[in-house]
Design an enzyme around this catalytic site. Sequence first.
Site, PDB file in Angstrom:
ATOM      1  N   GLY A 149     -17.952  50.851  26.781  1.00  0.00           N
ATOM      2  CA  GLY A 149     -19.322  51.029  27.244  1.00  0.00           C
ATOM      3  C   GLY A 149     -19.826  49.815  28.000  1.00  0.00           C
ATOM      4  N   ARG A 159     -13.410  55.012  28.983  1.00  0.00           N
ATOM      5  CA  ARG A 159     -12.865  54.954  27.628  1.00  0.00           C
ATOM      6  C   ARG A 159     -11.495  55.627  27.611  1.00  0.00           C
ATOM      7  NH1 ARG A 159     -16.866  53.344  24.123  1.00  0.00           N
ATOM      8  NH2 ARG A 159     -19.020  53.583  24.868  1.00  0.00           N
ATOM      9  N   ASN A 161     -13.910  46.754  20.294  1.00  0.00           N
ATOM     10  CA  ASN A 161     -12.856  46.906  19.285  1.00  0.00           C
ATOM     11  C   ASN A 161     -11.643  47.687  19.792  1.00  0.00           C
ATOM     12  OD1 ASN A 161     -14.647  45.602  17.658  1.00  0.00           O
ATOM     13  ND2 ASN A 161     -14.860  47.227  16.155  1.00  0.00           N
ATOM     14  N   GLY A 162     -11.904  48.874  20.335  1.00  0.00           N
ATOM     15  CA  GLY A 162     -10.805  49.708  20.812  1.00  0.00           C
ATOM     16  C   GLY A 162     -10.062  49.069  21.964  1.00  0.00           C
ATOM     17  N   THR A 163     -10.813  48.444  22.857  1.00  0.00           N
ATOM     18  CA  THR A 163     -10.207  47.782  24.011  1.00  0.00           C
ATOM     19  C   THR A 163      -9.310  46.633  23.569  1.00  0.00           C
ATOM     20  OG1 THR A 163     -12.127  48.333  25.375  1.00  0.00           O
ATOM     21  CG2 THR A 163     -10.686  46.584  26.177  1.00  0.00           C
ATOM     22  N   THR A 165     -19.555  42.405  22.933  1.00  0.00           N
ATOM     23  CA  THR A 165     -20.411  42.952  21.878  1.00  0.00           C
ATOM     24  C   THR A 165     -21.769  42.272  21.903  1.00  0.00           C
ATOM     25  OG1 THR A 165     -20.753  43.083  19.480  1.00  0.00           O
ATOM     26  CG2 THR A 165     -19.260  41.368  20.262  1.00  0.00           C
ATOM     27  N   ASP A 212     -23.656  42.443  19.444  1.00  0.00           N
ATOM     28  CA  ASP A 212     -23.972  42.189  18.033  1.00  0.00           C
ATOM     29  C   ASP A 212     -23.704  40.751  17.599  1.00  0.00           C
ATOM     30  OD1 ASP A 212     -24.628  44.879  17.786  1.00  0.00           O
ATOM     31  OD2 ASP A 212     -22.573  45.435  17.273  1.00  0.00           O
ATOM     32  N   ARG A 236     -24.228  46.960  13.816  1.00  0.00           N
ATOM     33  CA  ARG A 236     -23.066  47.452  13.077  1.00  0.00           C
ATOM     34  C   ARG A 236     -23.072  46.881  11.671  1.00  0.00           C
ATOM     35  NH1 ARG A 236     -17.361  48.253  16.046  1.00  0.00           N
ATOM     36  NH2 ARG A 236     -18.782  49.582  17.250  1.00  0.00           N
TER      37      ARG A 236
END
Length: 296
Positions: free
Chosen positions: A55, A119, A145-147, A173, A175, A220
């Site tokens: 994203g 994605r 995370n996925g990347t 991120t 966050d 998160r």
Amino acid sequence: VTMSVIKYSSPTSAGAECIDPDCSWVEQWVHRAGPRKDIYYEPNEVKAAIVTCGGLCPGLNDVIRQVVFTLETYGVKNIVGIPFGFRGFFEKGLKEMPLSRNLVENINLAGGSFLGVSRGGPKTSEIVDSIQARRIDMLFVLGGNGTHAGANAIHDECRKRKLKVSVVAVPKTIDNDIPLMDKTFGFDTAVEEAQRAINSAYIEARSAYHGIGLVKLMGRSSGFIAMHASLSSGQVDVCLIPEVSFALDGEYGVLQHLEQLIKNKGFCVVCVAEAAGQVSELTVVLAFAFFRSIYH
């Protein structure tokens, strides 16, 4: 790896230990980024690629711009951007984009990603096939995370094939939930935008009879956005974050504190990080409905 193994930090390492009265640092792990005396590659022979996945996040274009600037400072001339995430490695019609200082000079003034995002993508082996065919020496992967899981898989596949390819992962991120990093890009913007919501909740709560403003923020499993936004605004009475346990009920519970705030000042503002206490939304709604019924 746990945070308990980190005793100190030095200017060049996040894990270091002072071993004598003169404070000689023994660096342990997680070296800080920065210039190095020796470099592995011959810059004029390097082909570097940048890809953004997942994203959107505030600051993506700033990172792309700075990576290009830094590579050129080291003498790297062959820099390319892979369009639309990992899909750019295999999707027909998506061609790599030559990057230079002149091209990326002002992209930090625009939002989104200059290279585009997506994605998912092809199999790891297909991505590495493409990296090998394009003769890429350095791959900068910007993502979450996925990347990063994908970047790690690419790194493992390159090692398996004994390819001299450096895979550099840049955490994306808002966050700020990456241990040992000073600050993740996008975090400052998230805090700034969160304050807008807090200010609105403050105005609503102050204007209502026994008003309670409730703001739930992203994070998160971390409370950095909620904490920094609450401190910056100066308008939050209670900030609930997942790192600090709390009780809703009881003598020293949150609800009793809110009750006291309503009695003393007539209103209050609560900021909650999304994973705080792992309390269900229904519980929060019922709690505030209870207060409304008492002080209506």
